[in-house]
Design a protein around this motif. Structure first.
Motif, short mmCIF file in Angstrom:
data_model
loop_
_atom_site.label_atom_id
_atom_site.label_comp_id
_atom_site.label_asym_id
_atom_site.label_seq_id
_atom_site.Cartn_x
_atom_site.Cartn_y
_atom_site.Cartn_z
N GLY A 9 0.79 -1.24 0.00
CA GLY A 9 0.00 0.00 0.00
C GLY A 9 0.81 1.28 0.00
N LEU A 10 1.95 1.28 -0.70
CA LEU A 10 2.86 2.42 -0.65
C LEU A 10 2.31 3.60 -1.46
CD1 LEU A 10 5.56 2.44 0.87
CD2 LEU A 10 6.72 2.25 -1.32
N THR A 11 2.30 4.76 -0.84
CA THR A 11 1.82 5.99 -1.48
C THR A 11 2.84 7.09 -1.26
OG1 THR A 11 -0.52 5.42 -1.18
CG2 THR A 11 -0.01 7.75 -1.47
N LYS A 12 3.10 7.87 -2.31
CA LYS A 12 4.04 8.99 -2.19
C LYS A 12 3.47 10.23 -2.87
CE LYS A 12 7.67 11.32 -1.17
NZ LYS A 12 7.83 11.76 0.22
N ARG A 13 3.50 11.35 -2.14
CA ARG A 13 3.07 12.63 -2.68
C ARG A 13 4.16 13.67 -2.47
NH1 ARG A 13 -1.10 11.15 0.83
NH2 ARG A 13 -2.96 10.30 -0.18
N PHE A 14 4.21 14.63 -3.37
CA PHE A 14 4.99 15.85 -3.16
C PHE A 14 3.98 16.99 -3.12
CE2 PHE A 14 8.57 13.44 -5.29
CZ PHE A 14 9.29 13.28 -4.12
N LYS A 48 14.33 5.44 -4.33
CA LYS A 48 14.75 6.23 -3.17
C LYS A 48 13.89 5.94 -1.95
CE LYS A 48 16.62 9.98 -6.01
NZ LYS A 48 16.43 11.37 -6.49
N THR A 49 12.62 5.62 -2.19
CA THR A 49 11.73 5.28 -1.08
C THR A 49 12.08 3.92 -0.50
OG1 THR A 49 9.97 6.58 -2.14
CG2 THR A 49 9.31 5.08 -0.39
N LEU A 50 12.43 2.97 -1.38
CA LEU A 50 12.80 1.64 -0.91
C LEU A 50 14.02 1.66 0.00
CD1 LEU A 50 12.41 -0.84 -3.92
CD2 LEU A 50 10.85 -0.45 -2.02
N VAL A 51 14.95 2.55 -0.28
CA VAL A 51 16.19 2.57 0.50
C VAL A 51 16.08 3.53 1.69
CG1 VAL A 51 17.47 4.42 -0.68
CG2 VAL A 51 18.70 2.39 0.15
N GLY A 52 14.92 4.18 1.83
CA GLY A 52 14.71 5.04 2.98
C GLY A 52 15.19 6.46 2.82
N LYS A 55 10.59 9.35 2.53
CA LYS A 55 9.60 8.71 3.39
C LYS A 55 8.25 8.70 2.68
CE LYS A 55 7.87 8.68 8.14
NZ LYS A 55 8.28 7.28 8.36
N PRO A 56 7.60 7.54 2.59
CA PRO A 56 6.29 7.49 1.94
C PRO A 56 5.22 8.15 2.80
CG PRO A 56 6.79 5.36 2.90
CD PRO A 56 8.01 6.22 3.09
#
Length: 331
Positions: A9-14, A48-52, A55-56
């Motif tokens: 359920g990974l979500t990323k916003r800017f 970049k999110t996978l490696v931390g 932050k998602p």
């Protein structure tokens, strides 16, 4: 030994812009996976999110039963040691020679002696074919050599996960073929979990065990290579076969008028599924499967001509053995 990565359920916003929403997938341990998508769909953001590093906004990333999104910075720092990262341009320090670039993570993160560091650095440089280039500066070598130096640096801490961003960017087709073969051979040798972001369709059709496609702020599909290469899903079919007919346009999505104008047009047939690259010396990999295995298991008849070697008789080129029944209907 590679480890499994489970994304839920990974979500990323800017700000108000959603990059991708509710992405769920599992990267199998020790296998090679490729992530595709039109430009601007957030593939590098996903790495970049996978490696931390980013932050998602929602979701979880499970590695060894630990959720990276909930870790304190100190714990995250330790988990990052499982990762090796090859950036698009190699991201080498311009003022350091290749030896010092490759040695940098060992000097930064370990207390090894210089003699031990030298042994490891020379071993990794030999692994990527850079023996004898230790004293060269990044500005003195080709783009392909810079990428291999970046790969050697990513390998010095013996990572269990290798993230690779656009390895074919700026490379000619011959160098791209060499680096693809290098990934296959490395995967067999170190048994790490690979995730490669690329736009190169030929690499995608021949290198990975699994393929994913990000499109329109979501994960359109993720699964075994043969599943996506035989898919009739419009966006998957269009992207993987470089076709103009389908939902993807110059500005990611086509508008209603463009799609309406395509109604009734006959889609070109799916091209044959090529054989997957095998290791240079025939060493089996964990993720390697017999050609046509997924199609047979799922009752899919592959396109005519699938799994036939296109390099028969070419010295130095190895592929998996063809499957005699690949062109026949699959029971």
């Amino acid at each position: 030994m590679g480890v499994e990565i489970r994304v839920e359920g990974l979500t990323k916003r800017f700000g108000s812009q959603v990059i991708w929403n509710d992405v769920s997938l599992t990267l199998p341990a020790g296998e090679i996976s490729v992530m595709l998508g039109p430009s601007g769909t957030g593939k590098s953001v996903f790495l970049k999110t996978l490696v931390g590093l980013l932050k998602p906004d929602a979701g979880a990333i499970w590695i060894q039963d630990r959720d990276l999104t909930q870790m304190r910075e100190r714990d995250l720092y330790e988990v990052r040691k499982l990762f090796g990262v090859l950036f698009q341009d190699g991201a080498l320090f311009g003022s350091m020679n290749l030896y010092d670039n490759v040695a940098f993570p060992l000097r930064e993160h370990t207390k090894k002696s210089e003699s031990d560091i030298r042994k490891i650095v020379l071993e990794k440089m030999d692994l990527v074919g850079l023996t004898g280039a230790e004293s060269k500066l990044p500005g003195e070598i080709s783009g392909g050599m810079r990428k291999r130096a970046g790969l050697a640096r990513a390998l010095v801490l013996d990572p269990e996960i290798l993230l690779i961003d656009e390895p074919d960017s700026g490379l000619d087709p011959v160098r791209t073929s060499y680096i693809n073969q290098l990934f296959i051979d490395l995967n067999a040798q170190i048994d790490a979990t690979f995730l490669i972001v690329t736009h190169d369709i030929n690499s995608t059709r021949t290198v990975p065990d699994n393929i994913g496609l990000l499109y329109h702020r979501h994960l359109a599909m993720f699964g075994p290579r043969e599943m996506l290469l035989s898919s009739e899903e419009p966006v998957v079919r269009q992207f993987l076969n470089a076709q103009t007919i389908g939902p993807i346009g110059m500005s990611e999505e086509k508008d209603a008028d463009e799609l309406a104008s395509e109604e009734g047009q006959e889609l070109p047939p799916l091209p044959p599924i090529p054989l997957q690259l095998s290791t240079s010396d025939g060493t089996p990999r964990r993720g390697e499967r017999p050609a046509g295995d997924w199609c047979r298991a799922n009752g899919i008849t592959p396109p005519p001509g699938s799994f036939q070697s296109q390099n028969a008789g070419v010295p130095g080129v190895r592929h998996s053995e063809p499957t005699p029944t690949a062109e026949a209907p699959v029971a």
